[in-house]
Design an enzyme around this catalytic site. Structure first.
Site, PDB file in Angstrom:
ATOM      1  N   SER A 138     104.911   2.600 163.994  1.00 54.99           N
ATOM      2  CA  SER A 138     105.760   2.208 162.873  1.00 54.99           C
ATOM      3  C   SER A 138     106.502   3.435 162.389  1.00 54.99           C
ATOM      4  CB  SER A 138     104.915   1.625 161.732  1.00 54.99           C
ATOM      5  OG  SER A 138     105.671   1.508 160.543  1.00 54.99           O
ATOM      6  N   TYR A 151      97.682   2.106 155.457  1.00 51.44           N
ATOM      7  CA  TYR A 151      98.381   1.690 156.682  1.00 51.44           C
ATOM      8  C   TYR A 151      99.028   2.889 157.362  1.00 51.44           C
ATOM      9  CZ  TYR A 151     101.806  -0.734 159.633  1.00 51.44           C
ATOM     10  OH  TYR A 151     102.562  -1.167 160.693  1.00 51.44           O
TER      11      TYR A 151
END
Length: 231
Positions: A138, A151
């Site tokens: 990501s 995260y």
């Protein structure tokens, strides 16, 4: 004969889109996910003549990861390409508010499980002196955004681990590619974001990287929606 691609997280989102694109290109596929119904739906979108092996289990179960790779190899031959795509963001909040149990769960799925997949596929790849491992990460690995510390930590931990493995496995001719998608409009998000990337817009470039000449090692691929500004 087409190569064998193993994809985690193939039951939805980017993982499903990668499986569909790879199916169109004729690759042999081994797909896993946590939801049987969603994984069955993925199969409906594959080319009718696809050679595919599937299983459903939770990636927190390390023994099942290794069993899946073993069975997949029996059906489709040694894994030539591993695409670690499964992931979750199950605990949002400020860094000082996140419970360690929540962080630990995300580490298990987003970091430890992909590492176990690598450990399972590497011995045959080393023997063949050939292989590709693609980690769908990501853009949180590239910048800091408030509210997603856990995260970000889980994805960044895998990113750092794989950068080391890239160097360690170079002599075995195993390529590691880190993919950093920006905002993607999938079920991963609670609200629709039509201005973001589609899962297909991420999947197609990933499959395209497989055409890279063996002498060229593509380390990183960043894919952002044109509307994104937080970088």
């Amino acid at each position: 004969m087409k190569a064998h691609i193993l994809i985690s997280g193939a039951s939805s989102g980017i993982g499903r889109a990668i499986a569909i694109e790879a199916s169109r290109k004729g690759y042999k596929l081994s797909l896993c996910g946590r939801d049987k119904v969603k994984l069955a739906e993925t199969l409906l979108h594959l080319s009718p003549d696809s050679q595919v092996y599937t299983d459903t289990f939770c990636l927190s179960e390390t023994n099942k990861i290794h069993a899946f790779v073993s069975e997949a190899s029996k059906v489709n031959g040694n894994v030539n390409i591993l695409i670690n795509c499964a992931g979750l963001n199950s605990a949002r909040g400020l860094g000082n508010e996140v419970e360690l149990a929540d962080l630990d769960w995300m580490m298990k799925i987003n970091c430890y499980a992909p590492i176990e997949f690598c450990k399972a596929v590497l011995p045959p790849m080393q023997a063949m002196k050939s292989g590709r491992i693609i980690n769908v990460l990501s853009t949180v690995c590239l910048y800091s955004n408030p509210g997603i510390a856990a995260y970000t930590a889980s994805k960044s931990a895998l990113d750092a681990y794989m950068k080391v493995m890239r160097k360690e496995q170079r002599t075995h001719n195993i390529h590691f590619t880190s993919v950093y998608p920006g905002g993607v409009n999938t079920d991963f998000r609670a609200a629709e974001r039509p201005q973001y990337l589609s899962a297909e817009a991420v999947a197609k470039p990933i499959i395209q990287t497989l055409k890279t000449n063996a002498s060229a090692h593509l380390h990183e691929l960043v894919i952002r929606p044109q509307a994104e500004e937080n970088y």
